[in-house]
Design a protein around this motif. Structure first.
Motif, PDB file in Angstrom:
ATOM      1  N   MET A 155      35.989  23.792  41.346  1.00  0.00           N
ATOM      2  CA  MET A 155      36.252  25.074  42.011  1.00  0.00           C
ATOM      3  C   MET A 155      37.578  25.639  41.498  1.00  0.00           C
ATOM      4  SD  MET A 155      36.562  25.865  46.091  1.00  0.00           S
ATOM      5  CE  MET A 155      36.907  27.539  46.664  1.00  0.00           C
ATOM      6  N   PRO A 156      37.580  26.919  41.053  1.00  0.00           N
ATOM      7  CA  PRO A 156      38.816  27.493  40.516  1.00  0.00           C
ATOM      8  C   PRO A 156      39.900  27.595  41.557  1.00  0.00           C
ATOM      9  CG  PRO A 156      37.137  29.197  40.862  1.00  0.00           C
ATOM     10  CD  PRO A 156      36.461  27.875  41.059  1.00  0.00           C
ATOM     11  N   LYS A 157      41.133  27.465  41.103  1.00  0.00           N
ATOM     12  CA  LYS A 157      42.282  27.554  41.998  1.00  0.00           C
ATOM     13  C   LYS A 157      42.424  28.961  42.560  1.00  0.00           C
ATOM     14  CE  LYS A 157      47.291  26.880  42.083  1.00  0.00           C
ATOM     15  NZ  LYS A 157      48.476  26.513  41.272  1.00  0.00           N
ATOM     16  N   ILE A 158      42.690  29.057  43.870  1.00  0.00           N
ATOM     17  CA  ILE A 158      42.858  30.353  44.511  1.00  0.00           C
ATOM     18  C   ILE A 158      44.309  30.802  44.364  1.00  0.00           C
ATOM     19  CG2 ILE A 158      42.727  31.635  46.678  1.00  0.00           C
ATOM     20  CD1 ILE A 158      40.029  30.811  45.597  1.00  0.00           C
ATOM     21  N   LEU A 159      44.513  32.004  43.786  1.00  0.00           N
ATOM     22  CA  LEU A 159      45.848  32.567  43.631  1.00  0.00           C
ATOM     23  C   LEU A 159      46.144  33.438  44.838  1.00  0.00           C
ATOM     24  CD1 LEU A 159      45.601  33.705  39.886  1.00  0.00           C
ATOM     25  CD2 LEU A 159      46.500  31.565  40.771  1.00  0.00           C
ATOM     26  N   GLY A 160      47.066  33.016  45.691  1.00  0.00           N
ATOM     27  CA  GLY A 160      47.387  33.808  46.870  1.00  0.00           C
ATOM     28  C   GLY A 160      46.850  33.177  48.130  1.00  0.00           C
ATOM     29  N   SER A 161      47.112  33.829  49.256  1.00  0.00           N
ATOM     30  CA  SER A 161      46.758  33.272  50.553  1.00  0.00           C
ATOM     31  C   SER A 161      45.378  33.687  51.040  1.00  0.00           C
ATOM     32  CB  SER A 161      47.808  33.692  51.599  1.00  0.00           C
ATOM     33  OG  SER A 161      47.891  35.109  51.670  1.00  0.00           O
ATOM     34  N   SER A 162      44.704  34.558  50.322  1.00  0.00           N
ATOM     35  CA  SER A 162      43.372  35.003  50.731  1.00  0.00           C
ATOM     36  C   SER A 162      42.554  35.340  49.492  1.00  0.00           C
ATOM     37  CB  SER A 162      43.472  36.231  51.635  1.00  0.00           C
ATOM     38  OG  SER A 162      43.962  37.343  50.900  1.00  0.00           O
ATOM     39  N   LEU A 163      41.244  35.480  49.676  1.00  0.00           N
ATOM     40  CA  LEU A 163      40.389  35.839  48.547  1.00  0.00           C
ATOM     41  C   LEU A 163      40.732  37.223  48.012  1.00  0.00           C
ATOM     42  CD1 LEU A 163      36.915  34.467  49.705  1.00  0.00           C
ATOM     43  CD2 LEU A 163      38.401  33.579  47.896  1.00  0.00           C
ATOM     44  N   ALA A 164      41.104  38.147  48.912  1.00  0.00           N
ATOM     45  CA  ALA A 164      41.474  39.499  48.485  1.00  0.00           C
ATOM     46  C   ALA A 164      42.728  39.466  47.619  1.00  0.00           C
ATOM     47  CB  ALA A 164      41.696  40.397  49.701  1.00  0.00           C
ATOM     48  N   GLU A 165      43.703  38.666  48.038  1.00  0.00           N
ATOM     49  CA  GLU A 165      44.940  38.549  47.261  1.00  0.00           C
ATOM     50  C   GLU A 165      44.666  37.835  45.940  1.00  0.00           C
ATOM     51  OE1 GLU A 165      49.488  36.735  47.616  1.00  0.00           O
ATOM     52  OE2 GLU A 165      48.160  36.732  49.375  1.00  0.00           O
ATOM     53  N   HIS A 166      43.808  36.838  45.989  1.00  0.00           N
ATOM     54  CA  HIS A 166      43.422  36.127  44.767  1.00  0.00           C
ATOM     55  C   HIS A 166      42.781  37.090  43.767  1.00  0.00           C
ATOM     56  CE1 HIS A 166      41.501  33.250  42.072  1.00  0.00           C
ATOM     57  NE2 HIS A 166      40.349  33.835  42.323  1.00  0.00           N
ATOM     58  N   ARG A 167      41.892  37.920  44.255  1.00  0.00           N
ATOM     59  CA  ARG A 167      41.218  38.881  43.384  1.00  0.00           C
ATOM     60  C   ARG A 167      42.230  39.847  42.758  1.00  0.00           C
ATOM     61  NH1 ARG A 167      36.451  41.347  42.264  1.00  0.00           N
ATOM     62  NH2 ARG A 167      36.477  43.614  42.011  1.00  0.00           N
ATOM     63  N   GLU A 168      43.159  40.335  43.556  1.00  0.00           N
ATOM     64  CA  GLU A 168      44.151  41.281  43.064  1.00  0.00           C
ATOM     65  C   GLU A 168      45.073  40.638  42.026  1.00  0.00           C
ATOM     66  OE1 GLU A 168      45.742  44.834  42.390  1.00  0.00           O
ATOM     67  OE2 GLU A 168      44.021  44.442  43.702  1.00  0.00           O
ATOM     68  N   ARG A 169      45.489  39.408  42.302  1.00  0.00           N
ATOM     69  CA  ARG A 169      46.368  38.712  41.359  1.00  0.00           C
ATOM     70  C   ARG A 169      45.646  38.402  40.051  1.00  0.00           C
ATOM     71  NH1 ARG A 169      50.406  34.339  44.258  1.00  0.00           N
ATOM     72  NH2 ARG A 169      51.361  35.746  45.775  1.00  0.00           N
ATOM     73  N   THR A 170      44.386  38.036  40.168  1.00  0.00           N
ATOM     74  CA  THR A 170      43.603  37.745  38.965  1.00  0.00           C
ATOM     75  C   THR A 170      43.446  38.993  38.116  1.00  0.00           C
ATOM     76  OG1 THR A 170      42.367  35.986  40.093  1.00  0.00           O
ATOM     77  CG2 THR A 170      41.392  36.912  38.094  1.00  0.00           C
ATOM     78  N   ARG A 171      43.104  40.106  38.750  1.00  0.00           N
ATOM     79  CA  ARG A 171      42.955  41.372  38.029  1.00  0.00           C
ATOM     80  C   ARG A 171      44.281  41.775  37.373  1.00  0.00           C
ATOM     81  NH1 ARG A 171      38.730  44.959  39.365  1.00  0.00           N
ATOM     82  NH2 ARG A 171      40.176  46.722  39.366  1.00  0.00           N
ATOM     83  N   SER A 172      45.387  41.608  38.088  1.00  0.00           N
ATOM     84  CA  SER A 172      46.697  41.965  37.534  1.00  0.00           C
ATOM     85  C   SER A 172      47.022  41.117  36.318  1.00  0.00           C
ATOM     86  CB  SER A 172      47.789  41.804  38.596  1.00  0.00           C
ATOM     87  OG  SER A 172      47.609  42.713  39.658  1.00  0.00           O
ATOM     88  N   ALA A 173      46.698  39.821  36.400  1.00  0.00           N
ATOM     89  CA  ALA A 173      46.954  38.919  35.277  1.00  0.00           C
ATOM     90  C   ALA A 173      46.107  39.306  34.066  1.00  0.00           C
ATOM     91  CB  ALA A 173      46.667  37.471  35.688  1.00  0.00           C
ATOM     92  N   LEU A 174      44.857  39.663  34.308  1.00  0.00           N
ATOM     93  CA  LEU A 174      43.969  40.073  33.213  1.00  0.00           C
ATOM     94  C   LEU A 174      44.426  41.395  32.613  1.00  0.00           C
ATOM     95  CD1 LEU A 174      40.512  39.117  34.767  1.00  0.00           C
ATOM     96  CD2 LEU A 174      41.642  38.010  32.818  1.00  0.00           C
ATOM     97  N   PHE A 175      44.872  42.323  33.451  1.00  0.00           N
ATOM     98  CA  PHE A 175      45.364  43.609  32.951  1.00  0.00           C
ATOM     99  C   PHE A 175      46.591  43.400  32.065  1.00  0.00           C
ATOM    100  CE2 PHE A 175      43.652  46.112  36.883  1.00  0.00           C
ATOM    101  CZ  PHE A 175      42.369  46.012  36.367  1.00  0.00           C
ATOM    102  N   ALA A 176      47.506  42.548  32.518  1.00  0.00           N
ATOM    103  CA  ALA A 176      48.725  42.283  31.750  1.00  0.00           C
ATOM    104  C   ALA A 176      48.389  41.622  30.416  1.00  0.00           C
ATOM    105  CB  ALA A 176      49.671  41.401  32.556  1.00  0.00           C
TER     106      ALA A 176
END
Length: 207
Positions: free
Chosen positions: A1-22
Protein backbone atom coordinates in the motif's frame (compact mmCIF):
# COMPACT_ATOMS: atom_id res chain seq x y z
CA UNK A 1 0.00 0.00 0.00
CA UNK A 2 1.48 3.39 -1.00
CA UNK A 3 2.50 5.76 1.74
CA UNK A 4 -0.08 8.45 2.52
CA UNK A 5 1.33 12.00 2.27
CA UNK A 6 -0.50 14.17 4.79
CA UNK A 7 -3.14 13.62 7.43
CA UNK A 8 -6.01 12.78 5.08
CA UNK A 9 -6.66 11.34 1.64
CA UNK A 10 -7.56 14.83 0.37
CA UNK A 11 -4.27 16.24 1.62
CA UNK A 12 -2.42 13.24 0.21
CA UNK A 13 -3.98 13.83 -3.19
CA UNK A 14 -3.07 17.52 -3.14
CA UNK A 15 0.52 16.86 -2.08
CA UNK A 16 0.92 14.17 -4.71
CA UNK A 17 -0.40 16.46 -7.45
CA UNK A 18 1.90 19.28 -6.27
CA UNK A 19 4.90 16.95 -6.34
CA UNK A 20 4.04 15.77 -9.85
CA UNK A 21 3.51 19.34 -11.05
CA UNK A 22 6.89 20.40 -9.66
CA UNK A 23 8.60 17.40 -11.24
CA UNK A 24 6.95 18.03 -14.62
CA UNK A 25 7.91 21.71 -14.53
CA UNK A 26 11.53 20.90 -13.68
CA UNK A 27 11.93 18.18 -16.31
CA UNK A 28 10.26 20.23 -19.04
CA UNK A 29 12.65 23.06 -18.27
CA UNK A 30 15.58 20.67 -18.75
CA UNK A 31 14.48 18.52 -21.67
CA UNK A 32 11.17 19.63 -23.12
CA UNK A 33 7.81 17.89 -22.78
CA UNK A 34 8.29 15.51 -25.70
CA UNK A 35 11.50 14.10 -24.17
CA UNK A 36 9.96 13.30 -20.78
CA UNK A 37 8.04 10.15 -19.87
CA UNK A 38 5.49 9.63 -17.12
CA UNK A 39 7.99 7.28 -15.46
CA UNK A 40 10.60 10.06 -15.49
CA UNK A 41 8.11 12.42 -13.82
CA UNK A 42 7.17 9.85 -11.18
CA UNK A 43 10.83 9.18 -10.36
CA UNK A 44 11.58 12.91 -10.11
CA UNK A 45 8.60 13.37 -7.78
CA UNK A 46 9.57 10.37 -5.64
CA UNK A 47 6.25 8.67 -6.34
CA UNK A 48 5.72 5.08 -7.45
CA UNK A 49 4.93 4.81 -11.14
CA UNK A 50 1.76 2.81 -10.57
CA UNK A 51 0.56 5.34 -7.98
CA UNK A 52 0.74 8.09 -10.61
CA UNK A 53 -2.01 6.35 -12.59
CA UNK A 54 -4.38 6.88 -9.67
CA UNK A 55 -4.17 10.59 -10.51
CA UNK A 56 -3.39 10.85 -14.22
CA UNK A 57 -3.80 8.25 -16.99
CA UNK A 58 -0.99 9.72 -19.10
CA UNK A 59 1.49 12.59 -19.19
CA UNK A 60 -0.76 14.70 -21.42
CA UNK A 61 -3.48 14.66 -18.75
CA UNK A 62 -0.86 15.64 -16.19
CA UNK A 63 0.30 18.50 -18.42
CA UNK A 64 -3.23 19.87 -18.83
CA UNK A 65 -3.88 19.70 -15.09
CA UNK A 66 -0.56 21.44 -14.42
CA UNK A 67 -1.28 24.26 -16.86
CA UNK A 68 -4.82 24.68 -15.55
CA UNK A 69 -3.45 24.97 -12.01
CA UNK A 70 -0.72 27.43 -13.03
CA UNK A 71 -3.05 29.55 -15.16
CA UNK A 72 -5.82 29.73 -12.57
CA UNK A 73 -3.35 30.74 -9.86
CA UNK A 74 -1.82 33.38 -12.11
CA UNK A 75 -5.15 34.81 -13.28
CA UNK A 76 -6.37 35.21 -9.69
CA UNK A 77 -3.16 37.01 -8.71
CA UNK A 78 -3.22 39.22 -11.80
CA UNK A 79 -6.89 40.07 -11.31
CA UNK A 80 -6.16 41.12 -7.72
CA UNK A 81 -3.26 43.34 -8.87
CA UNK A 82 -5.41 44.97 -11.56
CA UNK A 83 -8.18 45.66 -9.04
CA UNK A 84 -5.79 47.93 -7.14
CA UNK A 85 -5.43 50.26 -10.16
CA UNK A 86 -8.33 52.40 -11.45
CA UNK A 87 -6.69 53.89 -14.56
CA UNK A 88 -6.91 51.57 -17.63
CA UNK A 89 -3.48 52.64 -18.88
CA UNK A 90 -2.09 51.96 -15.42
CA UNK A 91 -3.71 48.54 -15.57
CA UNK A 92 -2.04 47.90 -18.92
CA UNK A 93 1.33 48.73 -17.35
CA UNK A 94 0.60 46.24 -14.55
CA UNK A 95 -0.48 43.60 -17.08
CA UNK A 96 2.71 43.95 -19.15
CA UNK A 97 4.98 43.80 -16.13
CA UNK A 98 3.18 40.80 -14.64
CA UNK A 99 3.40 38.92 -17.94
CA UNK A 100 7.12 39.57 -18.28
CA UNK A 101 7.87 38.62 -14.68
CA UNK A 102 5.97 35.36 -14.99
CA UNK A 103 8.18 32.28 -15.25
CA UNK A 104 6.25 29.66 -17.19
CA UNK A 105 8.22 26.50 -17.83
CA UNK A 106 5.72 25.31 -20.43
CA UNK A 107 6.49 28.42 -22.49
CA UNK A 108 10.24 28.38 -22.00
CA UNK A 109 10.79 24.64 -22.27
CA UNK A 110 13.29 23.45 -24.90
CA UNK A 111 12.17 21.36 -27.84
CA UNK A 112 9.10 21.79 -30.07
CA UNK A 113 6.16 24.03 -29.20
CA UNK A 114 3.76 22.14 -26.94
CA UNK A 115 0.97 22.45 -29.48
CA UNK A 116 3.07 20.40 -31.89
CA UNK A 117 3.58 17.44 -29.55
CA UNK A 118 0.14 17.02 -27.94
CA UNK A 119 -3.16 15.82 -29.35
CA UNK A 120 -5.55 18.19 -31.10
CA UNK A 121 -7.90 18.03 -28.11
CA UNK A 122 -5.11 18.91 -25.71
CA UNK A 123 -4.01 21.78 -27.97
CA UNK A 124 -7.55 23.16 -27.77
CA UNK A 125 -7.38 23.00 -23.97
CA UNK A 126 -4.05 24.86 -24.02
CA UNK A 127 -5.63 27.57 -26.15
CA UNK A 128 -8.57 27.85 -23.72
CA UNK A 129 -6.20 28.54 -20.81
CA UNK A 130 -4.45 31.27 -22.78
CA UNK A 131 -7.91 32.72 -23.39
CA UNK A 132 -8.38 33.33 -19.65
CA UNK A 133 -5.41 35.69 -19.65
CA UNK A 134 -6.36 37.29 -22.96
CA UNK A 135 -9.81 38.10 -21.55
CA UNK A 136 -8.21 40.35 -18.93
CA UNK A 137 -6.19 42.21 -21.55
CA UNK A 138 -9.28 42.58 -23.75
CA UNK A 139 -11.16 44.13 -20.82
CA UNK A 140 -8.32 46.58 -20.11
CA UNK A 141 -8.07 47.72 -23.74
CA UNK A 142 -11.84 48.10 -24.05
CA UNK A 143 -11.95 50.26 -20.92
CA UNK A 144 -9.05 52.38 -22.19
CA UNK A 145 -10.82 52.98 -25.52
CA UNK A 146 -14.11 53.84 -23.83
CA UNK A 147 -12.31 56.28 -21.51
CA UNK A 148 -10.59 57.93 -24.48
CA UNK A 149 -7.15 57.00 -23.16
CA UNK A 150 -6.19 55.21 -26.38
CA UNK A 151 -7.60 55.47 -29.92
CA UNK A 152 -10.32 53.10 -31.12
CA UNK A 153 -8.76 49.98 -32.59
CA UNK A 154 -9.43 46.33 -33.39
CA UNK A 155 -9.22 44.94 -29.86
CA UNK A 156 -9.03 41.25 -30.79
CA UNK A 157 -6.15 41.91 -33.19
CA UNK A 158 -4.32 44.09 -30.66
CA UNK A 159 -4.67 41.41 -27.96
CA UNK A 160 -2.90 38.93 -30.25
CA UNK A 161 -0.19 41.43 -31.14
CA UNK A 162 0.51 42.36 -27.52
CA UNK A 163 0.71 38.71 -26.50
CA UNK A 164 3.03 37.96 -29.41
CA UNK A 165 5.30 40.68 -28.04
CA UNK A 166 5.21 39.35 -24.47
CA UNK A 167 5.03 35.57 -24.80
CA UNK A 168 8.17 33.47 -24.61
CA UNK A 169 10.50 36.39 -23.91
CA UNK A 170 13.53 35.52 -21.79
CA UNK A 171 13.74 38.41 -19.36
CA UNK A 172 17.27 39.00 -18.00
CA UNK A 173 17.65 37.89 -14.39
CA UNK A 174 20.40 40.29 -13.36
CA UNK A 175 19.85 43.94 -12.49
CA UNK A 176 19.82 46.56 -13.89
CA UNK A 177 19.32 44.66 -17.18
CA UNK A 178 16.08 43.07 -15.93
CA UNK A 179 14.41 46.34 -14.92
CA UNK A 180 15.60 48.05 -18.10
CA UNK A 181 14.23 45.25 -20.28
CA UNK A 182 10.83 45.32 -18.56
CA UNK A 183 10.61 49.13 -18.72
CA UNK A 184 11.51 49.15 -22.42
CA UNK A 185 8.91 46.50 -23.24
CA UNK A 186 6.25 48.31 -21.23
CA UNK A 187 6.99 51.54 -23.13
CA UNK A 188 6.89 49.70 -26.45
CA UNK A 189 3.44 48.20 -25.75
CA UNK A 190 2.00 51.49 -24.48
CA UNK A 191 3.23 53.31 -27.58
CA UNK A 192 1.91 50.54 -29.82
CA UNK A 193 -1.65 50.97 -28.51
CA UNK A 194 -1.37 54.76 -28.65
CA UNK A 195 -1.33 55.65 -24.96
CA UNK A 196 -0.35 59.36 -24.75
CA UNK A 197 1.28 58.86 -21.35
CA UNK A 198 3.87 56.65 -23.03
CA UNK A 199 5.34 59.45 -25.12
CA UNK A 200 8.01 61.75 -23.68
CA UNK A 201 6.93 65.33 -23.06
CA UNK A 202 8.67 67.80 -25.40
CA UNK A 203 10.13 71.02 -24.06
CA UNK A 204 7.67 73.12 -26.09
CA UNK A 205 4.74 71.42 -24.34
CA UNK A 206 5.87 72.45 -20.87
CA UNK A 207 7.19 75.94 -21.73
Amino acid sequence: MPKILGSSLAEHRERTRSALFAALSHLMGERGFDAVSLADIAAEAGIGRTAVYNHFPDKESLLLAFIEHETSTYVRALDASLAEVDDPVGQLRVYVRQQLQLERSYHFAPGPDLREVVSREAAMHLRAHVGQVEALLRKILTRAIEAGDIPAQHVDAVVQLVHACLSGRRVPRAEPERSEFIAATELFVLRAVGAPAAWPVRAAEVA
